[in-house]
Design a protein around this motif. Structure first.
Motif, PDB file in Angstrom:
ATOM      1  N   ASN A  63      28.313 -11.929 -12.345  1.00  0.00           N
ATOM      2  CA  ASN A  63      28.950 -11.513 -11.168  1.00  0.00           C
ATOM      3  C   ASN A  63      29.410 -10.022 -11.243  1.00  0.00           C
ATOM      4  N   GLU A  64      29.928  -9.641 -12.373  1.00  0.00           N
ATOM      5  CA  GLU A  64      30.459  -8.198 -12.785  1.00  0.00           C
ATOM      6  C   GLU A  64      29.078  -7.417 -12.393  1.00  0.00           C
ATOM      7  N   ILE A  65      28.108  -7.710 -12.771  1.00  0.00           N
ATOM      8  CA  ILE A  65      26.529  -6.664 -12.532  1.00  0.00           C
ATOM      9  C   ILE A  65      26.404  -6.764 -11.014  1.00  0.00           C
ATOM     10  N   GLU A  66      26.437  -7.901 -10.497  1.00  0.00           N
ATOM     11  CA  GLU A  66      25.976  -7.937  -9.058  1.00  0.00           C
ATOM     12  C   GLU A  66      26.977  -7.376  -8.293  1.00  0.00           C
ATOM     13  N   LYS A  67      28.419  -7.381  -8.683  1.00  0.00           N
ATOM     14  CA  LYS A  67      29.201  -6.525  -7.505  1.00  0.00           C
ATOM     15  C   LYS A  67      29.101  -5.021  -7.911  1.00  0.00           C
ATOM     16  N   TYR A  68      28.911  -4.744  -9.176  1.00  0.00           N
ATOM     17  CA  TYR A  68      28.608  -3.448  -9.550  1.00  0.00           C
ATOM     18  C   TYR A  68      27.409  -2.539  -8.578  1.00  0.00           C
ATOM     19  N   LEU A  69      26.203  -3.377  -8.576  1.00  0.00           N
ATOM     20  CA  LEU A  69      25.128  -3.075  -7.989  1.00  0.00           C
ATOM     21  C   LEU A  69      25.280  -2.819  -6.545  1.00  0.00           C
ATOM     22  N   LYS A  70      25.966  -3.868  -5.814  1.00  0.00           N
ATOM     23  CA  LYS A  70      26.421  -3.821  -4.520  1.00  0.00           C
ATOM     24  C   LYS A  70      27.088  -2.368  -4.061  1.00  0.00           C
TER      25      LYS A  70
END
Length: 244
Positions: A63-70
């Protein structure tokens, strides 16, 4: 003595192009407005799932990675250039069917002028860019490097996904020979006039437009410019550029 490498920007002859030169500003666009809808789409859940199947991490980390990527994809700025000015498709698509012009930038000076900036040559392939990310994750899992920055950390995986996504396009775009300058945030950024090495007029550019552009760039700061015009090659399909 090394010859300075040029990168090229094809332009229509219009208000926006004139402002680019007179204001000495380049627009670094957010990925969402690029003309290829398949670019920078790594945030799609099914695509990330293909990576997570090969690299197990907790749901909270995902979740953290996906949020940062967005967030990063909404902020990053991309300015596109080509390594050639002789491609007829580029002249047709980006320079108003040869009625525009092509700006040649000194790559080294432009990068220096617009720091901090990252230059990246686009890789063209049929496969989605996640395959390369997965291969590197597997490699570092089997061959742990001594330096932490090369290990399978969250930061390194995020950086790898971003770099692979932004720097890969479908094979059909290969003719563009694209190189990208990347900024942390999209927007207009100034460059120095010394970064501009040449101007090449398109095959169908109107004489009055040529005169207008030369008059606009007649000041001392543009005295170093090399001027060219495109002509048809006499014995094959192609263009040559004659210094004028």
């Amino acid at each position: 003595m090394a010859i300075a490498t040029s990168i090229f920007k094809y332009r229509e002859f219009n208000k926006s192009s004139i402002e680019l030169l007179l204001n000495k500003e380049l627009w670094f666009a957010p990925p969402k407005i690029l003309n290829d809808p398949f670019e920078c789409q790594m945030i799609m859940p099914e695509m990330l799932d293909s990576i997570w199947r090969h690299h197990t991490i907790s749901q909270s980390e995902r979740n953290e990675i996906e949020k940062y990527l967005k967030v990063r994809l909404n902020e990053v700025g991309i300015c596109s250039f080509s390594r050639t000015r002789q491609n007829q498709l580029m002249w047709a698509h980006y320079a108003d069917e040869h009625k525009g012009f092509c700006i040649g930038f000194n790559e080294e000076k432009l990068i220096k002028n617009t720091k901090p900036v990252h230059a990246q040559d686009v890789v063209y392939q049929d496969e989605l860019p996640y395959e390369g990310v997965i291969e590197r994750i597997k490699y570092f899992a089997s061959n742990p490097p001594a330096q932490a920055r090369f290990q399978n950390s969250t930061n390194s995986i995020v950086g790898d996904i971003l770099s692979s996504s932004i720097g890969v396009k479908y094979t059909n775009w290969k003719y563009e020979k694209e190189v990208r300058l990347l900024k942390a945030r999209y927007g207009a950024y100034e460059f120095d006039s010394s970064s501009v090495k040449s101007i090449a007029f398109g095959l169908r550019m109107e004489d009055r437009d040529k005169r207008t552009l030369r008059a606009l760039l007649s000041g001392d700061e543009w005295a170093h410019l090399l001027w060219f015009e495109a002509r048809k090659l006499p014995d094959k399909f192609g263009l040559e550029f004659i210094k004028i």
